[in-house]
Design a protein around this motif. Sequence first.
Motif, short mmCIF file in Angstrom:
data_model
loop_
_atom_site.label_atom_id
_atom_site.label_comp_id
_atom_site.label_asym_id
_atom_site.label_seq_id
_atom_site.Cartn_x
_atom_site.Cartn_y
_atom_site.Cartn_z
N GLN A 1 1.17 -1.02 -0.28
CA GLN A 1 0.24 -0.10 0.06
C GLN A 1 1.23 1.19 -0.36
O GLN A 1 2.28 1.37 0.81
CB GLN A 1 -0.98 -0.09 0.78
N VAL A 2 0.49 2.55 -0.57
CA VAL A 2 1.56 3.30 -0.61
C VAL A 2 0.29 4.88 -0.77
O VAL A 2 -0.61 4.43 -1.05
CB VAL A 2 2.18 3.59 -1.98
N ASP A 3 0.91 6.00 -0.15
CA ASP A 3 0.12 6.87 0.16
C ASP A 3 0.92 7.94 -1.23
O ASP A 3 1.22 7.68 -1.53
CB ASP A 3 -0.03 7.62 1.71
N GLU B 1 7.28 0.13 -8.59
CA GLU B 1 6.64 -0.59 -10.21
C GLU B 1 7.82 -1.71 -10.21
O GLU B 1 7.42 -2.90 -10.68
CB GLU B 1 7.56 0.09 -10.95
N ARG B 2 9.20 -1.98 -9.79
CA ARG B 2 10.09 -2.79 -9.89
C ARG B 2 9.35 -4.40 -9.34
O ARG B 2 9.28 -5.56 -9.12
CB ARG B 2 11.58 -2.29 -9.34
N TYR B 3 8.72 -4.07 -7.57
CA TYR B 3 7.82 -4.61 -6.68
C TYR B 3 7.44 -5.32 -7.95
O TYR B 3 6.35 -6.67 -8.17
CB TYR B 3 7.37 -4.25 -5.32
N ALA B 4 6.01 -5.22 -8.32
CA ALA B 4 4.71 -4.59 -9.05
C ALA B 4 5.88 -6.28 -10.25
O ALA B 4 4.87 -6.69 -10.60
CB ALA B 4 3.90 -3.81 -9.60
N LYS B 5 6.40 -5.44 -10.70
CA LYS B 5 7.00 -6.79 -11.87
C LYS B 5 7.33 -7.96 -11.38
O LYS B 5 7.45 -8.65 -11.94
CB LYS B 5 8.70 -5.96 -12.36
N LYS C 1 0.99 -7.38 -5.60
CA LYS C 1 -0.06 -6.55 -6.08
C LYS C 1 0.33 -4.74 -5.31
O LYS C 1 0.45 -4.98 -3.84
CB LYS C 1 -1.19 -6.96 -5.72
N VAL C 2 -0.15 -4.04 -5.55
CA VAL C 2 -0.12 -3.02 -5.47
C VAL C 2 -1.72 -2.37 -4.88
O VAL C 2 -2.81 -1.99 -5.55
CB VAL C 2 0.67 -1.79 -6.07
N ALA C 3 -1.64 -1.24 -3.61
CA ALA C 3 -2.88 -1.10 -3.22
C ALA C 3 -2.49 0.66 -3.32
O ALA C 3 -1.89 1.08 -2.99
CB ALA C 3 -3.32 -1.55 -2.32
N ARG D 1 -1.41 1.11 -12.22
CA ARG D 1 -0.21 0.88 -11.87
C ARG D 1 -0.82 0.01 -10.53
O ARG D 1 0.04 -0.86 -9.78
CB ARG D 1 0.80 1.56 -11.00
N PHE D 2 -2.31 0.27 -10.59
CA PHE D 2 -2.90 -0.16 -8.99
C PHE D 2 -3.66 -1.51 -9.38
O PHE D 2 -4.40 -1.23 -9.74
CB PHE D 2 -3.13 0.62 -8.55
N ASP D 3 -3.64 -2.18 -8.03
CA ASP D 3 -4.07 -3.18 -8.06
C ASP D 3 -6.18 -3.15 -7.12
O ASP D 3 -7.28 -3.43 -7.87
CB ASP D 3 -4.33 -4.71 -8.13
N TYR D 4 -5.09 -2.72 -6.07
CA TYR D 4 -6.88 -2.69 -5.62
C TYR D 4 -6.51 -0.57 -5.37
O TYR D 4 -5.83 -0.30 -4.65
CB TYR D 4 -6.07 -2.75 -3.78
N ILE D 5 -7.93 -0.30 -5.14
CA ILE D 5 -8.89 1.19 -4.70
C ILE D 5 -8.98 1.36 -2.76
O ILE D 5 -9.76 0.73 -3.66
CB ILE D 5 -8.95 1.97 -6.02
N LYS D 6 -8.29 2.45 -2.78
CA LYS D 6 -8.93 2.09 -1.13
C LYS D 6 -9.61 3.65 -0.87
O LYS D 6 -8.83 4.86 -0.78
CB LYS D 6 -7.81 2.10 -0.20
N ILE D 7 -10.92 3.05 -0.87
CA ILE D 7 -11.46 4.74 -0.82
C ILE D 7 -11.54 4.63 1.03
O ILE D 7 -12.39 3.78 1.69
CB ILE D 7 -13.32 4.28 -1.54
#
Length: 431
Positions: free
Chosen positions: A92-94, A108-112, A116-118, A134-140
Amino acid sequence: MANRQTNKYIVRQPIKDLHGKNLGYEIRYAGESSAYESGEGQDFAAADTIYNFLIQNTDKSFKGVRNFMTFTTNLLMKKTPKLFSPEDLVIQVDDSVIIHPLAMHFVERYAKDGYKVAVNEFQFSPRYISILDRFDYIKINFHTNSDASIRNIVEMAHSMGKQCVATGVDDEELYQRAHIMEVDAMEGRYVAEQMFTAVHSSSYLQSNFFRLMVAITKDEPDIEEIEQIIAMDATLTYSLLRIVNSAYFALRNRATEVHQAIVVLGLGQLRQWIYLMGSGVSGGGFDENQAEFLKLSFTRGSFASELMKLAKNMPISKNEAYLMGMFSTLNYLIAAPMEEILAEIPVNQAIKDALLLHEGRCGMLYDLILSYERADWAEISRLAQELAIPQDVLTDSYFKCLDEVDTVWRQLMEVGEDPAPASPAPAEAES
Protein backbone atom coordinates in the motif's frame (compact mmCIF):
# COMPACT_ATOMS: atom_id res chain seq x y z
CA MET A 1 10.98 11.65 22.10
CA ALA A 2 12.93 8.44 22.61
CA ASN A 3 9.94 6.94 24.37
CA ARG A 4 7.69 7.73 21.40
CA GLN A 5 10.02 5.91 19.05
CA THR A 6 10.01 2.70 21.07
CA ASN A 7 6.22 2.45 21.19
CA LYS A 8 5.61 1.39 17.61
CA TYR A 9 2.69 -0.98 18.17
CA ILE A 10 1.67 -3.28 15.33
CA VAL A 11 -1.75 -4.89 14.88
CA ARG A 12 -3.63 -6.76 12.16
CA GLN A 13 -7.28 -6.13 11.28
CA PRO A 14 -9.54 -8.11 8.91
CA ILE A 15 -10.55 -6.99 5.42
CA LYS A 16 -13.76 -8.68 4.26
CA ASP A 17 -15.66 -8.90 1.02
CA LEU A 18 -19.40 -8.18 0.83
CA HIS A 19 -20.20 -11.79 1.68
CA GLY A 20 -18.12 -11.73 4.86
CA LYS A 21 -15.27 -13.77 3.43
CA ASN A 22 -11.81 -12.79 4.62
CA LEU A 23 -9.86 -11.06 1.83
CA GLY A 24 -6.80 -10.52 4.00
CA TYR A 25 -5.50 -8.45 6.89
CA GLU A 26 -4.56 -4.80 7.19
CA ILE A 27 -1.23 -4.50 9.02
CA ARG A 28 -1.29 -1.24 10.95
CA TYR A 29 1.52 0.22 13.01
CA ALA A 30 1.88 3.26 15.26
CA GLY A 31 3.89 5.93 13.48
CA GLU A 32 2.43 4.86 10.13
CA SER A 33 0.54 8.12 9.56
CA SER A 34 2.94 10.41 11.44
CA ALA A 35 5.73 9.16 9.17
CA TYR A 36 4.01 11.04 6.36
CA GLU A 37 3.11 14.06 8.46
CA SER A 38 6.39 14.61 10.34
CA GLY A 39 9.00 14.29 7.63
CA GLU A 40 12.03 12.12 7.02
CA GLY A 41 13.11 11.75 10.65
CA GLN A 42 9.83 10.18 11.70
CA ASP A 43 9.82 8.08 8.52
CA PHE A 44 13.23 6.62 9.37
CA ALA A 45 12.07 5.84 12.94
CA ALA A 46 8.95 4.06 11.70
CA ALA A 47 10.93 2.23 9.01
CA ASP A 48 13.52 0.94 11.47
CA THR A 49 10.90 -0.26 13.93
CA ILE A 50 8.71 -2.09 11.43
CA TYR A 51 11.68 -3.52 9.52
CA ASN A 52 13.32 -4.96 12.65
CA PHE A 53 10.04 -6.47 13.77
CA LEU A 54 9.29 -8.06 10.40
CA ILE A 55 12.75 -9.63 10.15
CA GLN A 56 11.93 -11.69 13.23
CA ASN A 57 8.25 -12.40 12.56
CA THR A 58 7.43 -12.53 8.84
CA ASP A 59 7.86 -16.30 8.56
CA LYS A 60 5.47 -16.90 11.45
CA SER A 61 2.76 -14.28 11.73
CA PHE A 62 2.32 -13.24 8.11
CA LYS A 63 2.73 -16.50 6.21
CA GLY A 64 -0.13 -17.97 4.24
CA VAL A 65 -2.46 -14.93 4.37
CA ARG A 66 -2.66 -11.78 2.26
CA ASN A 67 -1.32 -8.80 4.22
CA PHE A 68 -2.15 -5.23 3.19
CA MET A 69 0.63 -3.03 4.54
CA THR A 70 1.44 0.64 4.03
CA PHE A 71 5.03 1.30 2.95
CA THR A 72 6.78 4.63 3.36
CA THR A 73 9.53 5.62 0.95
CA ASN A 74 12.20 4.47 3.41
CA LEU A 75 10.54 1.08 3.88
CA LEU A 76 10.44 0.63 0.10
CA MET A 77 14.11 1.61 -0.24
CA LYS A 78 15.09 -0.79 2.57
CA LYS A 79 13.52 -3.54 0.39
CA THR A 80 11.12 -4.40 3.21
CA PRO A 81 8.50 -5.92 0.85
CA LYS A 82 11.07 -8.63 0.01
CA LEU A 83 10.57 -10.01 3.53
CA PHE A 84 7.21 -11.25 2.21
CA SER A 85 6.44 -13.54 -0.69
CA PRO A 86 4.33 -11.87 -3.44
CA GLU A 87 1.41 -14.17 -2.50
CA ASP A 88 1.40 -12.86 1.08
CA LEU A 89 1.61 -9.11 0.50
CA VAL A 90 -0.24 -6.15 -0.99
CA ILE A 91 1.99 -3.06 -1.02
CA GLN A 92 0.00 0.00 0.00
CA VAL A 93 1.21 3.51 -0.82
CA ASP A 94 0.06 6.99 0.12
CA ASP A 95 0.48 10.42 -1.40
CA SER A 96 4.03 10.75 -0.03
CA VAL A 97 5.14 7.82 -2.18
CA ILE A 98 3.21 8.89 -5.27
CA ILE A 99 4.88 12.32 -5.35
CA HIS A 100 8.36 11.05 -4.44
CA PRO A 101 10.69 11.09 -7.48
CA LEU A 102 12.13 7.60 -6.78
CA ALA A 103 9.52 5.83 -4.66
CA MET A 104 7.09 4.93 -7.46
CA HIS A 105 10.04 3.53 -9.41
CA PHE A 106 10.54 1.05 -6.54
CA VAL A 107 6.82 0.24 -6.51
CA GLU A 108 6.89 -0.56 -10.22
CA ARG A 109 9.84 -2.91 -9.72
CA TYR A 110 7.98 -4.75 -6.96
CA ALA A 111 4.92 -5.02 -9.20
CA LYS A 112 7.06 -6.63 -11.91
CA ASP A 113 8.17 -9.17 -9.29
CA GLY A 114 4.55 -10.19 -8.76
CA TYR A 115 3.50 -8.02 -5.81
CA LYS A 116 0.00 -6.50 -5.79
CA VAL A 117 -0.23 -2.75 -5.12
CA ALA A 118 -2.94 -0.68 -3.42
CA VAL A 119 -3.34 3.08 -3.14
CA ASN A 120 -4.61 4.57 0.12
CA GLU A 121 -6.99 7.56 0.25
CA PHE A 122 -7.62 7.59 -3.51
CA GLN A 123 -8.39 11.06 -4.81
CA PHE A 124 -9.62 12.56 -8.09
CA SER A 125 -6.39 14.40 -8.83
CA PRO A 126 -4.18 14.25 -11.94
CA ARG A 127 -1.32 12.40 -10.22
CA TYR A 128 -3.69 9.61 -9.09
CA ILE A 129 -5.64 9.28 -12.32
CA SER A 130 -2.52 9.19 -14.49
CA ILE A 131 -1.06 6.18 -12.66
CA LEU A 132 -4.28 4.31 -11.87
CA ASP A 133 -3.29 1.43 -14.13
CA ARG A 134 -0.40 0.60 -11.77
CA PHE A 135 -2.70 -0.27 -8.85
CA ASP A 136 -4.63 -3.47 -8.19
CA TYR A 137 -6.66 -2.15 -5.25
CA ILE A 138 -8.21 1.28 -4.77
CA LYS A 139 -8.83 2.15 -1.10
CA ILE A 140 -11.55 4.74 -0.48
CA ASN A 141 -12.04 6.53 2.83
CA PHE A 142 -15.79 6.50 3.52
CA HIS A 143 -15.45 9.25 6.13
CA THR A 144 -14.02 11.86 3.78
CA ASN A 145 -15.67 11.12 0.41
CA SER A 146 -19.20 11.99 -0.72
CA ASP A 147 -21.53 9.40 -2.24
CA ALA A 148 -21.09 10.93 -5.68
CA SER A 149 -17.31 10.82 -5.43
CA ILE A 150 -17.32 7.22 -4.17
CA ARG A 151 -19.68 6.12 -6.94
CA ASN A 152 -17.46 7.70 -9.60
CA ILE A 153 -14.32 6.10 -8.16
CA VAL A 154 -15.92 2.64 -7.97
CA GLU A 155 -17.28 2.83 -11.53
CA MET A 156 -13.97 4.01 -12.94
CA ALA A 157 -11.97 1.41 -11.01
CA HIS A 158 -14.26 -1.46 -12.02
CA SER A 159 -14.11 -0.40 -15.66
CA MET A 160 -10.33 -0.87 -15.45
CA GLY A 161 -10.51 -4.21 -13.63
CA LYS A 162 -9.46 -2.80 -10.24
CA GLN A 163 -10.90 -3.77 -6.86
CA CYS A 164 -12.22 -1.16 -4.43
CA VAL A 165 -11.84 -1.40 -0.65
CA ALA A 166 -13.88 0.85 1.64
CA THR A 167 -11.90 1.99 4.69
CA GLY A 168 -13.07 3.45 7.99
CA VAL A 169 -16.27 1.39 8.05
CA ASP A 170 -16.83 1.82 11.78
CA ASP A 171 -20.62 1.78 12.12
CA GLU A 172 -23.67 0.15 10.58
CA GLU A 173 -24.57 3.19 8.47
CA LEU A 174 -21.18 3.15 6.72
CA TYR A 175 -21.39 -0.64 6.42
CA GLN A 176 -24.73 -0.41 4.59
CA ARG A 177 -23.39 2.48 2.49
CA ALA A 178 -20.44 0.34 1.38
CA HIS A 179 -22.86 -2.37 0.22
CA ILE A 180 -24.95 0.16 -1.71
CA MET A 181 -21.84 1.56 -3.40
CA GLU A 182 -20.90 -2.00 -4.48
CA VAL A 183 -17.31 -1.92 -3.30
CA ASP A 184 -15.45 -5.21 -3.41
CA ALA A 185 -14.33 -5.27 0.22
CA MET A 186 -14.28 -3.19 3.37
CA GLU A 187 -12.41 -2.74 6.61
CA GLY A 188 -13.03 -0.98 9.90
CA ARG A 189 -14.23 -1.63 13.42
CA TYR A 190 -17.79 -2.54 12.39
CA VAL A 191 -16.51 -4.88 9.68
CA ALA A 192 -14.37 -6.76 12.21
CA GLU A 193 -17.36 -7.21 14.48
CA GLN A 194 -19.63 -8.55 11.73
CA MET A 195 -17.96 -11.96 11.92
CA PHE A 196 -19.55 -12.29 15.33
CA THR A 197 -23.16 -12.83 14.42
CA ALA A 198 -24.67 -14.83 17.25
CA VAL A 199 -24.64 -18.50 16.33
CA HIS A 200 -27.16 -19.71 18.90
CA SER A 201 -30.41 -18.47 20.35
CA SER A 202 -30.90 -17.40 23.95
CA SER A 203 -32.30 -20.88 24.64
CA TYR A 204 -28.66 -21.92 24.45
CA LEU A 205 -28.47 -20.76 28.07
CA GLN A 206 -30.29 -24.01 28.90
CA SER A 207 -28.11 -26.15 26.63
CA ASN A 208 -25.59 -28.79 27.62
CA PHE A 209 -22.80 -26.47 26.47
CA PHE A 210 -23.88 -23.76 28.89
CA ARG A 211 -24.35 -26.31 31.68
CA LEU A 212 -20.78 -27.45 30.99
CA MET A 213 -19.50 -23.86 31.09
CA VAL A 214 -21.15 -23.28 34.47
CA ALA A 215 -19.87 -26.59 35.85
CA ILE A 216 -16.29 -26.07 34.78
CA THR A 217 -15.99 -22.50 36.08
CA LYS A 218 -17.00 -23.42 39.63
CA ASP A 219 -14.40 -22.99 42.37
CA GLU A 220 -14.46 -26.76 42.90
CA PRO A 221 -15.62 -28.44 39.68
CA ASP A 222 -17.24 -31.86 39.95
CA ILE A 223 -15.45 -34.18 37.49
CA GLU A 224 -18.33 -36.67 37.39
CA GLU A 225 -20.85 -33.92 36.61
CA ILE A 226 -18.63 -32.60 33.81
CA GLU A 227 -18.18 -36.09 32.35
CA GLN A 228 -21.95 -36.74 32.36
CA ILE A 229 -22.77 -33.42 30.68
CA ILE A 230 -20.29 -34.12 27.87
CA ALA A 231 -21.19 -37.78 27.44
CA MET A 232 -24.92 -37.05 26.96
CA ASP A 233 -24.23 -34.63 24.11
CA ALA A 234 -22.97 -35.93 20.76
CA THR A 235 -21.55 -32.54 19.68
CA LEU A 236 -19.63 -32.01 22.93
CA THR A 237 -18.34 -35.58 22.85
CA TYR A 238 -17.21 -35.30 19.24
CA SER A 239 -15.53 -31.95 19.86
CA LEU A 240 -13.72 -33.13 22.99
CA LEU A 241 -12.34 -36.22 21.25
CA ARG A 242 -11.39 -34.16 18.22
CA ILE A 243 -9.36 -31.80 20.42
CA VAL A 244 -7.62 -34.53 22.40
CA ASN A 245 -6.76 -36.54 19.29
CA SER A 246 -5.39 -33.52 17.40
CA ALA A 247 -1.72 -33.09 16.57
CA TYR A 248 -1.52 -30.52 19.37
CA PHE A 249 -1.58 -33.25 22.02
CA ALA A 250 0.22 -35.89 19.93
CA LEU A 251 -1.17 -38.86 21.85
CA ARG A 252 0.52 -42.20 21.25
CA ASN A 253 -2.87 -43.95 21.41
CA ARG A 254 -6.13 -42.31 20.40
CA ALA A 255 -8.55 -41.39 23.17
CA THR A 256 -11.95 -43.01 22.62
CA GLU A 257 -13.84 -42.23 25.84
CA VAL A 258 -14.93 -39.01 27.52
CA HIS A 259 -13.30 -39.87 30.86
CA GLN A 260 -10.00 -40.64 29.15
CA ALA A 261 -10.15 -37.37 27.20
CA ILE A 262 -10.84 -35.31 30.34
CA VAL A 263 -7.87 -36.91 32.08
CA VAL A 264 -5.63 -36.02 29.13
CA LEU A 265 -6.83 -32.43 28.99
CA GLY A 266 -7.21 -31.64 32.65
CA LEU A 267 -9.72 -29.06 33.87
CA GLY A 268 -7.45 -26.09 33.12
CA GLN A 269 -7.11 -27.01 29.44
CA LEU A 270 -10.78 -27.99 29.27
CA ARG A 271 -11.74 -24.44 30.29
CA GLN A 272 -9.59 -23.09 27.48
CA TRP A 273 -11.14 -25.36 24.85
CA ILE A 274 -14.73 -24.88 25.95
CA TYR A 275 -15.66 -22.55 23.05
CA LEU A 276 -14.48 -25.04 20.49
CA MET A 277 -16.55 -27.74 22.16
CA GLY A 278 -19.66 -25.56 22.11
CA SER A 279 -19.25 -24.32 18.56
CA GLY A 280 -21.72 -26.83 17.15
CA VAL A 281 -19.09 -28.32 14.84
CA SER A 282 -20.15 -31.46 13.04
CA GLY A 283 -18.25 -33.53 10.55
CA GLY A 284 -14.98 -31.87 11.55
CA GLY A 285 -15.44 -28.69 9.55
CA PHE A 286 -15.66 -24.99 10.35
CA ASP A 287 -16.94 -22.24 8.11
CA GLU A 288 -14.70 -19.19 7.81
CA ASN A 289 -16.66 -16.91 10.12
CA GLN A 290 -16.89 -19.62 12.76
CA ALA A 291 -13.15 -20.20 12.58
CA GLU A 292 -12.40 -16.45 12.81
CA PHE A 293 -14.70 -16.12 15.81
CA LEU A 294 -13.10 -19.02 17.66
CA LYS A 295 -9.58 -17.84 16.87
CA LEU A 296 -10.33 -14.34 18.10
CA SER A 297 -11.82 -15.75 21.33
CA PHE A 298 -8.67 -17.80 21.89
CA THR A 299 -6.46 -14.82 21.01
CA ARG A 300 -8.22 -12.55 23.50
CA GLY A 301 -7.87 -15.18 26.19
CA SER A 302 -4.22 -15.79 25.40
CA PHE A 303 -3.42 -12.05 25.20
CA ALA A 304 -5.15 -11.37 28.52
CA SER A 305 -3.22 -14.22 30.13
CA GLU A 306 0.05 -12.97 28.65
CA LEU A 307 -0.55 -9.40 29.85
CA MET A 308 -1.24 -10.71 33.35
CA LYS A 309 2.45 -11.64 33.58
CA LEU A 310 3.27 -7.93 33.21
CA ALA A 311 0.41 -6.01 34.86
CA LYS A 312 0.66 -4.88 38.48
CA ASN A 313 -1.86 -5.17 41.33
CA MET A 314 -4.37 -7.35 39.48
CA PRO A 315 -7.24 -8.91 41.50
CA ILE A 316 -7.47 -12.05 39.35
CA SER A 317 -5.21 -14.95 38.41
CA LYS A 318 -3.64 -15.66 35.04
CA ASN A 319 -6.23 -18.41 34.37
CA GLU A 320 -9.08 -16.06 35.27
CA ALA A 321 -7.65 -13.49 32.86
CA TYR A 322 -7.79 -16.13 30.14
CA LEU A 323 -11.48 -16.73 30.89
CA MET A 324 -12.15 -12.97 30.87
CA GLY A 325 -10.62 -12.59 27.42
CA MET A 326 -12.42 -15.58 26.01
CA PHE A 327 -15.77 -14.86 27.66
CA SER A 328 -15.73 -11.32 26.24
CA THR A 329 -17.20 -12.78 23.05
CA LEU A 330 -19.93 -14.83 24.77
CA ASN A 331 -22.71 -12.52 23.63
CA TYR A 332 -21.75 -13.34 20.03
CA LEU A 333 -21.80 -17.07 20.68
CA ILE A 334 -25.16 -16.85 22.43
CA ALA A 335 -27.92 -14.48 21.32
CA ALA A 336 -28.58 -13.10 24.78
CA PRO A 337 -27.51 -9.98 26.72
CA MET A 338 -24.10 -10.29 28.37
CA GLU A 339 -25.70 -9.44 31.74
CA GLU A 340 -28.00 -12.45 31.46
CA ILE A 341 -25.19 -14.76 30.39
CA LEU A 342 -22.72 -13.74 33.10
CA ALA A 343 -25.40 -13.89 35.81
CA GLU A 344 -25.39 -17.66 35.36
CA ILE A 345 -21.62 -18.20 35.34
CA PRO A 346 -19.71 -18.39 38.66
CA VAL A 347 -16.73 -16.24 37.67
CA ASN A 348 -14.90 -13.59 39.70
CA GLN A 349 -16.99 -10.42 40.21
CA ALA A 350 -14.01 -8.36 38.99
CA ILE A 351 -14.34 -10.12 35.62
CA LYS A 352 -18.07 -9.38 35.43
CA ASP A 353 -17.43 -5.72 36.30
CA ALA A 354 -14.79 -5.57 33.56
CA LEU A 355 -16.93 -7.15 30.84
CA LEU A 356 -20.16 -5.34 31.73
CA LEU A 357 -18.99 -1.99 33.08
CA HIS A 358 -15.33 -1.69 32.00
CA GLU A 359 -14.52 -0.99 35.65
CA GLY A 360 -11.52 -1.71 37.87
CA ARG A 361 -8.09 -2.89 36.87
CA CYS A 362 -9.61 -5.86 35.07
CA GLY A 363 -11.68 -3.36 33.08
CA MET A 364 -8.45 -1.57 32.15
CA LEU A 365 -6.91 -4.87 31.02
CA TYR A 366 -9.99 -5.69 28.93
CA ASP A 367 -10.02 -2.18 27.42
CA LEU A 368 -6.32 -2.50 26.59
CA ILE A 369 -7.06 -5.65 24.58
CA LEU A 370 -9.93 -3.94 22.74
CA SER A 371 -7.83 -0.81 22.11
CA TYR A 372 -5.08 -2.95 20.64
CA GLU A 373 -7.50 -4.64 18.26
CA ARG A 374 -8.76 -1.21 17.15
CA ALA A 375 -5.26 0.26 16.78
CA ASP A 376 -6.12 3.08 19.18
CA TRP A 377 -2.49 4.02 19.82
CA ALA A 378 -3.07 6.78 22.40
CA GLU A 379 -5.42 4.62 24.47
CA ILE A 380 -3.00 1.69 24.31
CA SER A 381 -0.22 3.82 25.79
CA ARG A 382 -2.48 5.29 28.48
CA LEU A 383 -3.84 1.94 29.66
CA ALA A 384 -0.44 0.24 29.56
CA GLN A 385 0.94 2.96 31.80
CA GLU A 386 -2.01 2.64 34.20
CA LEU A 387 -1.38 -1.11 34.48
CA ALA A 388 2.42 -0.67 34.69
CA ILE A 389 2.90 -2.84 31.58
CA PRO A 390 6.12 -2.06 29.65
CA GLN A 391 4.88 -0.62 26.38
CA ASP A 392 7.79 -1.87 24.29
CA VAL A 393 6.77 -5.53 24.79
CA LEU A 394 3.10 -5.23 23.80
CA THR A 395 3.56 -5.94 20.10
CA ASP A 396 5.75 -8.99 20.72
CA SER A 397 3.21 -10.31 23.24
CA TYR A 398 0.33 -9.72 20.81
CA PHE A 399 1.99 -11.49 17.89
CA LYS A 400 3.21 -14.30 20.14
CA CYS A 401 -0.44 -14.96 20.99
CA LEU A 402 -1.48 -14.79 17.33
CA ASP A 403 1.26 -17.27 16.43
CA GLU A 404 0.29 -19.68 19.21
CA VAL A 405 -3.39 -19.59 18.24
CA ASP A 406 -2.60 -20.08 14.53
CA THR A 407 -0.26 -22.98 15.35
CA VAL A 408 -2.78 -24.70 17.61
CA TRP A 409 -5.50 -24.18 15.00
CA ARG A 410 -3.43 -25.76 12.24
CA GLN A 411 -2.58 -28.70 14.47
CA LEU A 412 -6.19 -29.11 15.47
CA MET A 413 -7.22 -29.25 11.82
CA GLU A 414 -4.71 -32.03 11.21
CA VAL A 415 -6.96 -34.62 12.84
CA GLY A 416 -7.31 -37.44 10.39
CA GLU A 417 -10.18 -39.85 10.68
CA ASP A 418 -13.09 -39.05 12.95
CA PRO A 419 -12.50 -40.04 16.56
CA ALA A 420 -14.23 -43.14 17.76
CA PRO A 421 -17.50 -42.47 19.59
CA ALA A 422 -17.46 -42.37 23.36
CA SER A 423 -19.14 -44.91 25.55
CA PRO A 424 -22.88 -44.27 25.85
CA ALA A 425 -23.91 -41.98 28.68
CA PRO A 426 -25.53 -43.66 31.67
CA ALA A 427 -29.31 -43.44 31.61
CA GLU A 428 -29.49 -41.37 34.79
CA ALA A 429 -27.33 -38.67 33.17
CA GLU A 430 -30.32 -37.51 31.15
CA SER A 431 -32.41 -36.64 34.13
